[in-house]
Design an enzyme around this catalytic site. Structure first.
Site, mmCIF file in Angstrom:
data_model
loop_
_atom_site.group_PDB
_atom_site.id
_atom_site.type_symbol
_atom_site.label_atom_id
_atom_site.label_comp_id
_atom_site.label_asym_id
_atom_site.label_seq_id
_atom_site.Cartn_x
_atom_site.Cartn_y
_atom_site.Cartn_z
ATOM 1 N N SER A 56 10.765 0.323 33.009
ATOM 2 C CA SER A 56 10.134 -0.996 32.961
ATOM 3 C C SER A 56 8.895 -0.959 33.864
ATOM 4 O O SER A 56 8.989 -0.600 35.038
ATOM 5 C CB SER A 56 11.124 -2.057 33.443
ATOM 6 O OG SER A 56 10.504 -3.314 33.402
ATOM 7 N N MET A 71 -26.412 -35.614 22.303
ATOM 8 C CA MET A 71 -26.888 -36.837 21.677
ATOM 9 C C MET A 71 -26.049 -37.073 20.439
ATOM 10 O O MET A 71 -25.759 -36.162 19.687
ATOM 11 C CB MET A 71 -28.353 -36.649 21.316
ATOM 12 C CG MET A 71 -28.899 -37.788 20.553
ATOM 13 S SD MET A 71 -29.438 -37.191 18.968
ATOM 14 C CE MET A 71 -28.904 -38.460 17.908
ATOM 15 N N GLY A 88 -21.288 -35.164 25.211
ATOM 16 C CA GLY A 88 -22.380 -34.772 26.097
ATOM 17 C C GLY A 88 -23.641 -34.521 25.322
ATOM 18 O O GLY A 88 -24.737 -34.486 25.872
ATOM 19 N N TYR A 105 9.827 -4.435 25.020
ATOM 20 C CA TYR A 105 10.111 -5.827 25.386
ATOM 21 C C TYR A 105 9.268 -6.190 26.600
ATOM 22 O O TYR A 105 8.722 -5.307 27.286
ATOM 23 C CB TYR A 105 11.607 -6.036 25.700
ATOM 24 C CG TYR A 105 12.074 -5.405 26.983
ATOM 25 C CD1 TYR A 105 12.036 -6.100 28.185
ATOM 26 C CD2 TYR A 105 12.547 -4.088 27.001
ATOM 27 C CE1 TYR A 105 12.448 -5.518 29.368
ATOM 28 C CE2 TYR A 105 12.975 -3.489 28.180
ATOM 29 C CZ TYR A 105 12.912 -4.208 29.361
ATOM 30 O OH TYR A 105 13.316 -3.632 30.530
ATOM 31 N N HIS A 126 4.703 -13.724 47.455
ATOM 32 C CA HIS A 126 6.071 -14.258 47.490
ATOM 33 C C HIS A 126 6.112 -15.687 46.957
ATOM 34 O O HIS A 126 6.901 -16.025 46.076
ATOM 35 C CB HIS A 126 6.579 -14.192 48.935
ATOM 36 C CG HIS A 126 7.964 -14.744 49.100
ATOM 37 N ND1 HIS A 126 8.201 -16.036 49.489
ATOM 38 C CD2 HIS A 126 9.170 -14.188 48.894
ATOM 39 C CE1 HIS A 126 9.508 -16.243 49.540
ATOM 40 N NE2 HIS A 126 10.122 -15.130 49.182
ATOM 41 N N LYS A 140 -18.733 -31.995 11.497
ATOM 42 C CA LYS A 140 -18.892 -33.295 10.830
ATOM 43 C C LYS A 140 -19.500 -33.113 9.434
ATOM 44 O O LYS A 140 -18.999 -33.645 8.455
ATOM 45 C CB LYS A 140 -19.788 -34.192 11.689
ATOM 46 C CG LYS A 140 -19.724 -35.657 11.310
ATOM 47 C CD LYS A 140 -20.811 -36.456 12.015
ATOM 48 C CE LYS A 140 -20.655 -36.481 13.510
ATOM 49 N NZ LYS A 140 -20.098 -37.725 14.021
ATOM 50 N N ARG A 192 -26.864 -38.338 12.879
ATOM 51 C CA ARG A 192 -25.766 -37.955 13.794
ATOM 52 C C ARG A 192 -25.776 -36.460 14.027
ATOM 53 O O ARG A 192 -25.973 -35.683 13.105
ATOM 54 C CB ARG A 192 -24.408 -38.329 13.199
ATOM 55 C CG ARG A 192 -24.138 -39.801 13.109
ATOM 56 C CD ARG A 192 -22.700 -40.007 12.619
ATOM 57 N NE ARG A 192 -22.265 -41.363 12.802
ATOM 58 C CZ ARG A 192 -22.315 -42.276 11.835
ATOM 59 N NH1 ARG A 192 -22.781 -41.971 10.645
ATOM 60 N NH2 ARG A 192 -21.884 -43.502 12.071
ATOM 61 N N CYS A 247 7.910 -5.801 33.389
ATOM 62 C CA CYS A 247 8.489 -6.937 34.112
ATOM 63 C C CYS A 247 7.574 -7.470 35.211
ATOM 64 O O CYS A 247 7.950 -8.361 35.952
ATOM 65 C CB CYS A 247 9.861 -6.594 34.663
ATOM 66 S SG CYS A 247 9.823 -5.256 35.847
ATOM 67 N N ARG A 253 -11.654 -35.454 10.748
ATOM 68 C CA ARG A 253 -11.489 -34.171 11.430
ATOM 69 C C ARG A 253 -10.042 -34.058 11.900
ATOM 70 O O ARG A 253 -9.332 -35.060 11.975
ATOM 71 C CB ARG A 253 -12.434 -34.061 12.626
ATOM 72 C CG ARG A 253 -12.242 -35.156 13.643
ATOM 73 C CD ARG A 253 -13.236 -35.030 14.779
ATOM 74 N NE ARG A 253 -13.172 -36.216 15.609
ATOM 75 C CZ ARG A 253 -13.991 -36.469 16.601
ATOM 76 N NH1 ARG A 253 -14.961 -35.641 16.885
ATOM 77 N NH2 ARG A 253 -13.877 -37.548 17.322
HETATM 78 C C1 PEP Z 1 6.214 -5.257 40.001
HETATM 79 O O1 PEP Z 1 5.848 -4.566 40.945
HETATM 80 O O2 PEP Z 1 5.507 -5.518 39.015
HETATM 81 C C2 PEP Z 1 7.560 -5.858 39.994
HETATM 82 C C3 PEP Z 1 8.022 -6.465 38.941
HETATM 83 O O3 PEP Z 1 8.264 -5.799 41.145
HETATM 84 P P1 PEP Z 1 7.990 -6.735 42.429
HETATM 85 O O4 PEP Z 1 7.032 -7.789 42.026
HETATM 86 O O5 PEP Z 1 9.310 -7.270 42.807
HETATM 87 O O6 PEP Z 1 7.447 -5.758 43.398
#
Ligand code: PEP
Ligand code: MG
Length: 869
Positions: A763, A102, A100, A850, A453, A21, A91, A830, A335
């Site tokens: 990967s 003053m 919260g 990637y 899962h 402020k 203020r 991945c 602000r």
């Molecule tokens: C992993 O293990 O990170 C993976 C991508 O394979 P999953 O989760 O299918 O075991």
């Protein structure tokens, strides 16, 4: 040490020292905008005060006096004068706005003497006593801790006695009497009279602001929002201007663009003849700002001009507080306005189109959380405040959903077919539940972690999910969920917040997240900046379409076992698993091949030449075994065996530790026909689609899971190459393809340079790599991770945010080894952390090419990469 800074000395860059402020008041003063004169007592003064065990030093007091004195000169008024009194507001203002703490005291400097000066100067006794009672009320509340209701109750009592409808009926005499009543309250509660000396009032008010930095609400707020305790708050002292000075005065708050929708144009409200807190207090209903144009057109025009100027200067939507005193406009605060995710996106895009900010600046202003809010529904915050929490678990897949609960996939499916909105509650889910999961608004499990899962599948589908709610006892047989005394039964309604991991009883209204076009624009700009690709973990047509729409550069992980969900496929899969000899294996394998080919055709067609990494079968087989007597009987009949034979085979297949058992590439070492079938399906489909869709080149990337040694990889690679060569000969056509592997076993990381000799790409499967590095079961860690975090033995769940020190170190070793062997080999990630912005920053640092993540996490991943450039 200077602890006090005049508004004309500071600037917007000094929010550390002057608070948000104060820094903006200084900036507006520098811009020569109509800001009532004043000064800021710095955050350092606050910290010093708190350190010295809460005693204001004489030096600070003197400095404040000096600045009051120069304010007197600038305003031609005098603090404490009975002729022409200077009144001030006090203020708080820390670096980050913090509800919260003053907040505000207005009209400070009034007392039994100076009130006469105010009456004389304004000729308005009603106004003056109204100011005085407001001071008593605010001072009493924030400095002396007198409950606001004590004042309010007296005022209401008075009005009832006089049969007044509202405050506007109160005359000068009435307010004068209220002042006397309020002063009595001071004596009653604090056993002290209201301090008459303006300097004493000021010191007490400043000290109260300092101390409010450490009140419980402020501390809690800081914890929740990760704000450091060591910042302290500044205090702003400013000459009063009066919005309650008759019908040509007023006060209000306005945004330069709509904070809910982002629409361009002034959006706000004001109250005539009122002081600041009247707008917030909700005693009177404010009018929309557009009304000001009718009432005081020149003031409205001036406000428009100033708000444009401020927005242009700050290069962002502003939230401005103003006061009008006798048709003269004053600005009391500006602000960057708080806004919804939708508004944030819209404003950013508009500001780029208007040439106010660059695309790069726009990208920096969007946070991954805003993307989540834009894509997924969120509960209406007002309703959430009153909602009854049932349980808490892991925020496995974001979103908000309400529905009736069911404990089996089958019942969920039946109810959904009747048009009911359903929520599936299970101890944990398995591939068999998929049909119930697909129709559910949300999924709740009492076991399993962020990579269980339920979590992985729900995230893939963009369905809200709370996993691992250990406090819920789920009884699937009795169809009830119990937390302590509370028992929920099938058909009861709950609301699930997958973004926070909270489950509420009953139904809570939510707003849909459907602003995809806004996201498209920002993602496009982010892609221009991003220097590594983002692909998606997806295998079903819906997921692939979603992933591509959200900006994925292809598929980085298609888990083929997910293609075996659904009644018919699962049945063939079971026949295959339970086969005892090769002859019995071939029939289900051929059927599964047809299913796979169907899917790969769709996949390659949808991808239209974009990269596609297909992972061969990798489930711990127990996930696919029949579970109930009915299923066993069904399978026995179809395979001309007895249920006892099936059960016997199941016993043979039983493993003590399936996650470390017969899964991944080990399945192919014992039964190579499975991978051979899959590879044939991939290559045949690629050739067929390329023939059909002229002009697209398909280079399938075949990925083998759970490799731990060069020998394993080499053996499998050779076998698969033979299968592929046979297809090329049969079809009289050759296409390019790659065979690579996942890095998910520590040994593979430590010997990566050797595996690199026989792998075309890598990967990281960080889910298994974390499980195996930490030795934390990914399905059971939910039971203890919370305790580890509470006891500060773990900063974060390593399945959610990469464990840089351990898992990350292994990854770095692997990357360096692979690069040393061949710097052109592509390395991706991945596992689930590939979609976590915090982890992505680290993954970028170690040099992966990637990342691949669930479709709905793709845009936030692209954004994070662009921001980190
Ligand atoms: C992993 O293990 O990170 C993976 C991508 O394979 P999953 O989760 O299918 O075991
Ligand atoms: Mg894995």
């Amino acid at each position: 040490m200077n602890y006090v800074v005049d508004f004309f000395e500071g600037s917007k860059e000094q929010s550390d020292l002057l608070g948000g402020k104060g820094a903006n008041l200084a900036e507006m003063t520098k811009l020569k905008l109509p800001v009532p004169t004043g000064f800021t007592i710095t955050t350092e003064a606050c910290l010093d005060y708190l350190k010295k065990k809460e005693n204001m030093t004489n030096e600070l007091n003197t400095e404040i006096q000096q600045h009051i004195h120069s304010m007197e000169e600038r305003t031609n008024k005098k603090f404490g004068s009975a002729e022409n009194p200077l009144l001030v507001s006090v203020r708080s203002g820390s670096k980050f706005s913090m509800p919260g703490m003053m907040d505000t005291i207005l009209n400070l400097g009034l007392n039994d003497k100076t009130i006469h000066g105010l009456i004389k100067k304004t000729g308005d006794a009603r106004f003056a006593y109204d100011c005085y009672r407001r001071l008593l009320q605010m001072f009493g509340d924030v400095v002396c801790g007198i409950d606001k209701d004590r004042f309010e109750n007296q005022l209401n009592f008075y009005k009832t006695k006089k049969q007044y409808q509202s405050d506007t009926d109160m005359q000068a005499q009435d307010w004068q009497e209220i002042v006397a009543i309020y002063k009595d309250i001071f004596i009653e509660v604090t056993h002290q009279p209201f301090p008459q000396d303006p300097n004493e009032q000021l010191v007490l008010a400043v000290e109260a602001v300092f101390r409010s930095w450490n009140n419980r609400r402020a501390i809690t707020y800081r914890r929740l929002h990760d704000i450091s305790d060591s910042l302290g708050t500044a205090v702003n002292i400013q000459a009063m201007v009066f919005g309650n000075f008759g019908s040509e005065s007023g006060t209000g708050v306005a945004f330069t663009r709509n904070p809910a929708t982002g629409e361009k144009g002034i959006f706000g409200e004001f109250l005539l003849n009122a002081q600041g807190e009247d707008v917030v207090a909700g005693i009177r209903t404010p009018q929309p700002i557009s009304k000001l144009e009718l009432l005081m057109p020149e003031v409205y025009q001036e406000f428009l001009r100033l708000s444009h100027l401020l927005e242009y200067h700050y290069k962002d939507m502003q939230d401005i507080e103003f006061t009008i005193e006798n048709r003269k406009l004053y600005l009391l605060q500006t602000r960057n306005g708080k806004r919804t995710a939708k508004s944030a996106f819209k404003v950013c895009i508009q500001l780029v189109e208007e040439g106010i900010i660059s695309k790069q600046e726009a990208i920096q202003r969007i946070s991954p959380t805003m993307i989540t809010q834009l894509l997924h529904p969120v509960f209406e915050p007002d309703h959430l405040k009153h909602a009854e929490v049932f349980a808490k678990g892991l925020p496995a897949s974001p979103g908000a959903a309400c529905g009736t609960i069911y404990f089996t996939a089958e019942r969920a499916k039946q109810a959904s077919e009747k048009g009911e909105k359903v929520i599936l509650i299970r101890q944990e889910t398995s591939p068999e539940d998929i049909e119930g999961m697909v129709v559910s608004e949300a999924i709740v499990t009492s076991r399993g972690g962020m990579t269980s899962h339920a979590a992985v599948v729900a995230r893939g589908m963009g369905v809200c999910c709370v996993a691992g709610c250990e406090e819920i006892y789920v009884d699937e047989f009795l169809e009830q969920a119990t937390v302590g005394e509370v028992v929920l039964r099938q058909g009861d309604t709950i609301s699930v917040d997958g973004t926070t991991g909270t489950i509420y009883r009953g139904s809570i209204p939510y707003v849909e997240g459907d602003e995809w076009q806004l996201l498209e624009t920002i993602t496009k700009w982010a892609k221009e900046e991003a220097n590594i690709d983002v692909k998606a973990n997806a295998e079903t047509p819906t997921d692939i379409k979603t992933a591509l729409k959200l900006g994925a550069e292809g598929i980085g992980l298609a888990r083929t076992e997910h293609m075996f969900f659904g009644e018919k496929r699962l049945f063939e899969m079971r026949k295959m698993i339970l086969a005892e000899e090769t002859a019995a294996l071939m029939d289900p394998l051929n059927k599964l091949k047809e299913f796979q080919k169907e899917d790969f055709h769709t996949m390659f067609t949808l991808l239209n030449g974009k990269a596609c990494t297909i992972r061969l079968l990798d489930p711990p087989l127990h996930e696919f075994l029949p579970q109930t007597e009915v299923e066993i009987n069904h399978l026995a009949k179809a395979t001309q065996r007895t249920p006892a034979e099936i059960e016997h085979r199941m016993k043979e297949l039983h493993e003590q530790n399936p996650m470390l058992g017969h899964r991944g590439c080990r399945l192919a070492v014992t039964t190579p026909q499975i991978y051979e079938m899959q590879v044939a399906a991939i290559i045949e489909s690629a050739i067929e689609v390329a023939q059909k869709e002229q002009g697209i080149t398909i280079t399938p990337e075949i990925m083998i899971p759970l490799i731990g040694s060069q020998e394993e990889m080499q053996w499998l690679r050779e076998r698969l190459n033979q299968t592929i060569q046979k297809i090329f000969t049969e079809k009289n056509q050759v296409i390019s393809y790659k065979i690579g592997t996942m890095l998910e076993i520590p040994r593979a990381c430590l010997t990566a340079e050797k595996i690199a000799e026989v792998a075309d790409f890598f990967s990281f499967g960080t889910n298994d790599l974390t499980q195996l590095t930490y030795g934390f079961s990914r399905d059971d860690s939910g039971k203890f991770i919370g305790a580890y975090q509470n006891k500060k033995l773990l900063k974060a769940d390593p399945f959610q945010h990469i464990d840089e020190e351990g898992v990350g170190a292994l990854m770095k070793i692997a990357v360096d080894k692979i690069r040393a062997y061949d710097s052109s080999i592509k390395i991706g990630v991945c596992g689930e952390v590939g979609g976590d912005p915090q982890s992505i920053r680290f993954l970028k640092k170690i040099g992966v090419d990637y990342i691949s993540c669930s479709p709905y996490r793709v845009p936030a991943a692209i954004l994070t990469i662009a921001q980190e450039k």
